[in-house]
Design an enzyme around this catalytic site. Structure first.
Site, mmCIF file in Angstrom:
data_model
loop_
_atom_site.group_PDB
_atom_site.id
_atom_site.type_symbol
_atom_site.label_atom_id
_atom_site.label_comp_id
_atom_site.label_asym_id
_atom_site.label_seq_id
_atom_site.Cartn_x
_atom_site.Cartn_y
_atom_site.Cartn_z
ATOM 1 N NE ARG A 168 111.842 38.821 71.962
ATOM 2 C CZ ARG A 168 113.155 38.887 71.849
ATOM 3 N NH1 ARG A 168 113.906 39.096 72.904
ATOM 4 N NH2 ARG A 168 113.730 38.744 70.667
ATOM 5 N NE ARG A 219 113.605 35.311 74.280
ATOM 6 C CZ ARG A 219 114.657 35.627 73.546
ATOM 7 N NH1 ARG A 219 115.798 35.947 74.141
ATOM 8 N NH2 ARG A 219 114.610 35.623 72.234
ATOM 9 N NE ARG A 278 114.792 35.576 66.623
ATOM 10 C CZ ARG A 278 114.528 35.549 67.924
ATOM 11 N NH1 ARG A 278 113.429 35.002 68.375
ATOM 12 N NH2 ARG A 278 115.366 36.070 68.783
ATOM 13 N NE ARG A 282 121.851 40.136 65.378
ATOM 14 C CZ ARG A 282 120.610 39.942 65.752
ATOM 15 N NH1 ARG A 282 119.694 39.689 64.863
ATOM 16 N NH2 ARG A 282 120.279 40.000 67.011
ATOM 17 C CE LYS A 298 122.879 37.784 71.115
ATOM 18 N NZ LYS A 298 122.144 36.562 70.769
#
Length: 196
Positions: free
Chosen positions: A138, A132, A149, A93, A17
């Site tokens: 992160r 990532r 998630r 969401r 995204k």
């Protein structure tokens, strides 16, 4: 906000995204609202909102709708008012959030034009987010949190695909492959769907 282009970029965590929204912004002059970035900013600044948000995010949970709506209303009012439109990244969401977004836009004399759904197989999403996590550090990109998630996404967010399909706004896009090719599909789809 009349004569604008308002789109939602929809997809599971790790579906690309952020990458595709940057391209949408460049091509269409849109204002980017990433709820994740807005929330991380509040958390970093230690605002009251940020503290509340952090208590949910650190557990891999979604932010309550009313809190998210307040944040969004504020951003639309202060920062996006004079733009050519908005790309919503990571919002809505849930179906109640989708209803609230419809009201927020209606209040400003505009509407949501398309929902771009980046569709990526689960195994690839896991790989992308683990990579990532290694690259960016992160904290929420670890196997345990990623699984949570994705589960939260499937349970709470996936019904939106059906909701927006019924409204005739959903634009399914294959989110695997070369970034520019994926974007060309998005641009082609928007041309067909909303004539832009």
């Amino acid at each position: 906000m009349k004569d604008t282009l308002n789109v939602v970029l929809f997809g599971a965590p790790g579906s690309g995204k952020g990458t595709q929204s940057a391209k949408l912004i460049d091509k269409y002059g849109l204002y980017h609202i990433s709820t994740g970035e807005v929330l991380r900013d509040h958390i970093k600044r230690g605002t009251e909102l940020g503290k509340i948000a952090d208590s949910y995010i650190s557990e891999g949970q979604l932010i309550p709708d009313d809190l998210m709506i307040k944040i969004l209303d504020d951003v639309l009012e202060k920062e996006a008012a004079d733009k050519k439109g908005v790309v919503f990244d990571g919002f809505p969401r849930t179906i109640p959030q989708a209803e609230a977004l419809k009201e927020l836009l209606k209040k400003r004399g505009t509407d949501l034009h398309a929902v771009i759904g980046l569709e990526v197989p689960e195994e690839e999403l896991m790989e992308r987010m683990l990579l990532r996590g290694k690259e960016t550090g992160r904290a929420d990109d670890n196997p345990e949190t990623i699984k949570n998630r994705l589960k939260v996404y499937h349970d709470q967010t996936h019904p939106l695909r059906e909701y927006y399909t019924k409204e005739g706004k959903y634009l399914p896009i294959n989110g695997t492959g070369i970034v520019d090719e994926i974007f060309n599909e998005i641009a082609k789809g928007l041309k067909e769907k909303v004539g832009r």
